[in-house]
Design a protein around this motif. Sequence first.
Motif, PDB file in Angstrom:
ATOM      1  N   VAL A  73       5.167  -3.318  -0.668  1.00 50.61           N
ATOM      2  CA  VAL A  73       6.146  -4.225  -0.051  1.00 50.61           C
ATOM      3  C   VAL A  73       5.450  -5.169   0.924  1.00 50.61           C
ATOM      4  O   VAL A  73       5.690  -6.375   0.921  1.00 50.61           O
ATOM      5  CB  VAL A  73       7.269  -3.419   0.648  1.00 50.61           C
ATOM      6  CG1 VAL A  73       8.131  -4.316   1.515  1.00 50.61           C
ATOM      7  CG2 VAL A  73       8.109  -2.689  -0.382  1.00 50.61           C
ATOM      8  N   TYR A  74       4.572  -4.632   1.760  1.00 49.25           N
ATOM      9  CA  TYR A  74       3.879  -5.450   2.755  1.00 49.25           C
ATOM     10  C   TYR A  74       3.046  -6.545   2.094  1.00 49.25           C
ATOM     11  O   TYR A  74       3.152  -7.716   2.455  1.00 49.25           O
ATOM     12  CB  TYR A  74       2.984  -4.570   3.633  1.00 49.25           C
ATOM     13  CG  TYR A  74       2.147  -5.364   4.595  1.00 49.25           C
ATOM     14  CD1 TYR A  74       2.683  -5.815   5.798  1.00 49.25           C
ATOM     15  CD2 TYR A  74       0.829  -5.699   4.304  1.00 49.25           C
ATOM     16  CE1 TYR A  74       1.933  -6.559   6.690  1.00 49.25           C
ATOM     17  CE2 TYR A  74       0.068  -6.441   5.186  1.00 49.25           C
ATOM     18  CZ  TYR A  74       0.625  -6.873   6.367  1.00 49.25           C
ATOM     19  OH  TYR A  74      -0.124  -7.617   7.237  1.00 49.25           O
ATOM     20  N   PHE A  75       2.197  -6.167   1.127  1.00 48.91           N
ATOM     21  CA  PHE A  75       1.292  -7.140   0.523  1.00 48.91           C
ATOM     22  C   PHE A  75       2.039  -8.181  -0.313  1.00 48.91           C
ATOM     23  O   PHE A  75       1.657  -9.351  -0.334  1.00 48.91           O
ATOM     24  CB  PHE A  75       0.231  -6.445  -0.329  1.00 48.91           C
ATOM     25  CG  PHE A  75      -0.826  -5.741   0.476  1.00 48.91           C
ATOM     26  CD1 PHE A  75      -1.554  -6.424   1.439  1.00 48.91           C
ATOM     27  CD2 PHE A  75      -1.107  -4.406   0.269  1.00 48.91           C
ATOM     28  CE1 PHE A  75      -2.534  -5.794   2.188  1.00 48.91           C
ATOM     29  CE2 PHE A  75      -2.086  -3.758   1.008  1.00 48.91           C
ATOM     30  CZ  PHE A  75      -2.799  -4.454   1.972  1.00 48.91           C
ATOM     31  N   LYS A 132      -4.341  -4.135  -4.100  1.00 47.11           N
ATOM     32  CA  LYS A 132      -4.626  -3.640  -2.755  1.00 47.11           C
ATOM     33  C   LYS A 132      -3.724  -2.453  -2.429  1.00 47.11           C
ATOM     34  O   LYS A 132      -4.163  -1.483  -1.811  1.00 47.11           O
ATOM     35  CB  LYS A 132      -4.407  -4.741  -1.720  1.00 47.11           C
ATOM     36  CG  LYS A 132      -5.487  -5.775  -1.671  1.00 47.11           C
ATOM     37  CD  LYS A 132      -5.158  -6.772  -0.570  1.00 47.11           C
ATOM     38  CE  LYS A 132      -6.171  -7.861  -0.456  1.00 47.11           C
ATOM     39  NZ  LYS A 132      -5.839  -8.818   0.619  1.00 47.11           N
ATOM     40  N   ALA A 133      -2.466  -2.532  -2.820  1.00 48.21           N
ATOM     41  CA  ALA A 133      -1.519  -1.461  -2.522  1.00 48.21           C
ATOM     42  C   ALA A 133      -1.915  -0.158  -3.205  1.00 48.21           C
ATOM     43  O   ALA A 133      -1.712   0.922  -2.656  1.00 48.21           O
ATOM     44  CB  ALA A 133      -0.106  -1.873  -2.951  1.00 48.21           C
ATOM     45  N   TRP A 191      -5.235   0.991  -1.116  1.00 44.44           N
ATOM     46  CA  TRP A 191      -5.151   1.061   0.330  1.00 44.44           C
ATOM     47  C   TRP A 191      -5.005   2.493   0.862  1.00 44.44           C
ATOM     48  O   TRP A 191      -5.758   2.882   1.761  1.00 44.44           O
ATOM     49  CB  TRP A 191      -4.006   0.184   0.819  1.00 44.44           C
ATOM     50  CG  TRP A 191      -3.820   0.229   2.285  1.00 44.44           C
ATOM     51  CD1 TRP A 191      -4.520  -0.475   3.209  1.00 44.44           C
ATOM     52  CD2 TRP A 191      -2.901   1.034   3.012  1.00 44.44           C
ATOM     53  NE1 TRP A 191      -4.075  -0.158   4.466  1.00 44.44           N
ATOM     54  CE2 TRP A 191      -3.087   0.774   4.371  1.00 44.44           C
ATOM     55  CE3 TRP A 191      -1.935   1.961   2.633  1.00 44.44           C
ATOM     56  CZ2 TRP A 191      -2.342   1.397   5.353  1.00 44.44           C
ATOM     57  CZ3 TRP A 191      -1.200   2.585   3.616  1.00 44.44           C
ATOM     58  CH2 TRP A 191      -1.405   2.299   4.957  1.00 44.44           C
ATOM     59  N   GLY A 225      -2.203  -8.331  -4.239  1.00 42.38           N
ATOM     60  CA  GLY A 225      -1.476  -7.424  -3.364  1.00 42.38           C
ATOM     61  C   GLY A 225      -1.135  -6.109  -4.044  1.00 42.38           C
ATOM     62  O   GLY A 225      -1.190  -5.051  -3.431  1.00 42.38           O
ATOM     63  N   GLY A 280       5.092   1.385   0.652  1.00 41.98           N
ATOM     64  CA  GLY A 280       5.060   0.576   1.872  1.00 41.98           C
ATOM     65  C   GLY A 280       4.015  -0.524   1.798  1.00 41.98           C
ATOM     66  O   GLY A 280       4.266  -1.664   2.186  1.00 41.98           O
ATOM     67  N   ALA A 281       2.820  -0.182   1.294  1.00 35.93           N
ATOM     68  CA  ALA A 281       1.763  -1.179   1.161  1.00 35.93           C
ATOM     69  C   ALA A 281       2.147  -2.242   0.138  1.00 35.93           C
ATOM     70  O   ALA A 281       1.871  -3.430   0.338  1.00 35.93           O
ATOM     71  CB  ALA A 281       0.455  -0.505   0.760  1.00 35.93           C
ATOM     72  N   GLN A 291       5.171  -9.229   0.239  1.00 34.99           N
ATOM     73  CA  GLN A 291       5.889 -10.118   1.155  1.00 34.99           C
ATOM     74  C   GLN A 291       4.976 -11.178   1.758  1.00 34.99           C
ATOM     75  O   GLN A 291       5.424 -12.280   2.063  1.00 34.99           O
ATOM     76  CB  GLN A 291       6.520  -9.315   2.292  1.00 34.99           C
ATOM     77  CG  GLN A 291       7.794  -8.631   1.925  1.00 34.99           C
ATOM     78  CD  GLN A 291       8.409  -7.898   3.110  1.00 34.99           C
ATOM     79  OE1 GLN A 291       7.746  -7.662   4.110  1.00 34.99           O
ATOM     80  NE2 GLN A 291       9.671  -7.545   2.974  1.00 34.99           N
ATOM     81  N   HIS A 292       3.711 -10.840   1.934  1.00 34.10           N
ATOM     82  CA  HIS A 292       2.782 -11.776   2.563  1.00 34.10           C
ATOM     83  C   HIS A 292       2.001 -12.624   1.551  1.00 34.10           C
ATOM     84  O   HIS A 292       1.160 -13.430   1.948  1.00 34.10           O
ATOM     85  CB  HIS A 292       1.821 -11.018   3.479  1.00 34.10           C
ATOM     86  CG  HIS A 292       2.497 -10.519   4.712  1.00 34.10           C
ATOM     87  ND1 HIS A 292       3.145  -9.316   4.763  1.00 34.10           N
ATOM     88  CD2 HIS A 292       2.660 -11.080   5.932  1.00 34.10           C
ATOM     89  CE1 HIS A 292       3.655  -9.147   5.955  1.00 34.10           C
ATOM     90  NE2 HIS A 292       3.381 -10.209   6.694  1.00 34.10           N
TER      91      HIS A 292
END
Length: 61
Positions: free
Chosen positions: A25-27, A43-44, A47, A40, A22-23, A29-30
């Motif tokens: 995908v989030y990082f 970070k994933a 996190w 990202g 989930g992290a 995408q942004h």
Amino acid sequence: MKEQVKKVGNQGGAIYGMALLGALVYFIQHATTFWGGMLGILKAVFWPAMILYKVLELLKL
């Protein structure tokens, strides 16, 4: 006398894996640049561990 060993499943890996995905995908995408995407990914990875650390710190464990 033989000791009985009770085996317990390890669902912590599945929870960590879902949080990591989930992290990730989030990082990604942004991210606006390639290096932002690479950051990202890093970070994933860290996190979920940081969230767990903060929760345990709040619970005083």
